[in-house]
Design a protein around this motif. Structure first.
Motif, PDB file in Angstrom:
ATOM      1  N   ASP A  44     -12.525  60.461 -77.365  1.00  0.00           N
ATOM      2  CA  ASP A  44     -11.438  60.328 -76.394  1.00  0.00           C
ATOM      3  C   ASP A  44     -12.026  60.809 -75.074  1.00  0.00           C
ATOM      4  O   ASP A  44     -12.107  62.012 -74.824  1.00  0.00           O
ATOM      5  CB  ASP A  44     -10.246  61.175 -76.826  1.00  0.00           C
ATOM      6  N   ALA A  46     -11.148  60.749 -71.857  1.00  0.00           N
ATOM      7  CA  ALA A  46     -10.323  61.520 -70.918  1.00  0.00           C
ATOM      8  C   ALA A  46     -10.160  62.965 -71.384  1.00  0.00           C
ATOM      9  O   ALA A  46     -10.289  63.908 -70.593  1.00  0.00           O
ATOM     10  CB  ALA A  46      -8.957  60.864 -70.750  1.00  0.00           C
ATOM     11  N   LYS A  47      -9.913  63.155 -72.667  1.00  0.00           N
ATOM     12  CA  LYS A  47      -9.732  64.503 -73.207  1.00  0.00           C
ATOM     13  C   LYS A  47     -11.045  65.287 -73.153  1.00  0.00           C
ATOM     14  O   LYS A  47     -11.059  66.469 -72.814  1.00  0.00           O
ATOM     15  CB  LYS A  47      -9.235  64.424 -74.645  1.00  0.00           C
ATOM     16  N   GLN A  50     -11.710  66.228 -69.496  1.00  0.00           N
ATOM     17  CA  GLN A  50     -10.796  67.300 -69.088  1.00  0.00           C
ATOM     18  C   GLN A  50     -11.249  68.638 -69.662  1.00  0.00           C
ATOM     19  O   GLN A  50     -11.263  69.650 -68.972  1.00  0.00           O
ATOM     20  CB  GLN A  50      -9.366  66.994 -69.544  1.00  0.00           C
TER      21      GLN A  50
END
Length: 140
Positions: A44, A46-47, A50
């Motif tokens: 993932d 984006a995760k 982040q």
């Protein structure tokens, strides 16, 4: 001063590093398209990005492989700890195959191309940042 420059470039540096690692993962999926029982993997993004920006990446300690004889070579554990501390995920199967392989070449090529284009966009963004810095420090 150097710390401010590092902070200024950190996001794109982190994103480019994660994109490069993801590209290797996607290439591995494509290379194993004909391997029986191979399960396509991804992250993932984006995760993971982040977590990397928040400094919350957790390195999973490697699993020691058991050796039943002193003559056995110590092996390296499989790379399931993920990228940037984020776990590797299994790709959702859209159409199963007889041999248990979950690689869908259309999906993998699409993800590979998308990731490559985004990597190039990141390189362009870094180039723009560097040109801005150079313009700011040059006289006239």
């Amino acid at each position: 001063m150097v710390a401010k420059l590092d902070d200024y470039l950190r996001f794109n540096e982190t994103a480019l590093n994660l994109r490069a690692q993801r590209q290797q993962l996607l290439a591995s999926n494509i290379a194993n398209a004909d391997t029986p029982n191979y399960k396509a993997r991804d992250i993932d993004f984006a995760k993971t990005l982040q977590g990397a920006m928040d400094g919350k990446t957790t390195k999973v300690p490697p699993v020691e492989l058991a050796r039943t004889s002193a003559g056995h070579i110590a092996g390296k554990p499989a790379g399931d700890s993920g990228i940037g501390g984020s776990p590797l995920l299994y790709r959702t199967v859209t159409q199963g195959s007889v041999d248990g392989n979950t690689v869908d070449m259309d999906v993998e090529r699409n993800q590979f191309t998308d990731n490559a284009v985004r990597y190039e966009a990141g390189v362009t963004a870094v180039n723009g940042q560097i040109k801005t810095l150079l313009a700011a420090i040059q006289p006239g």
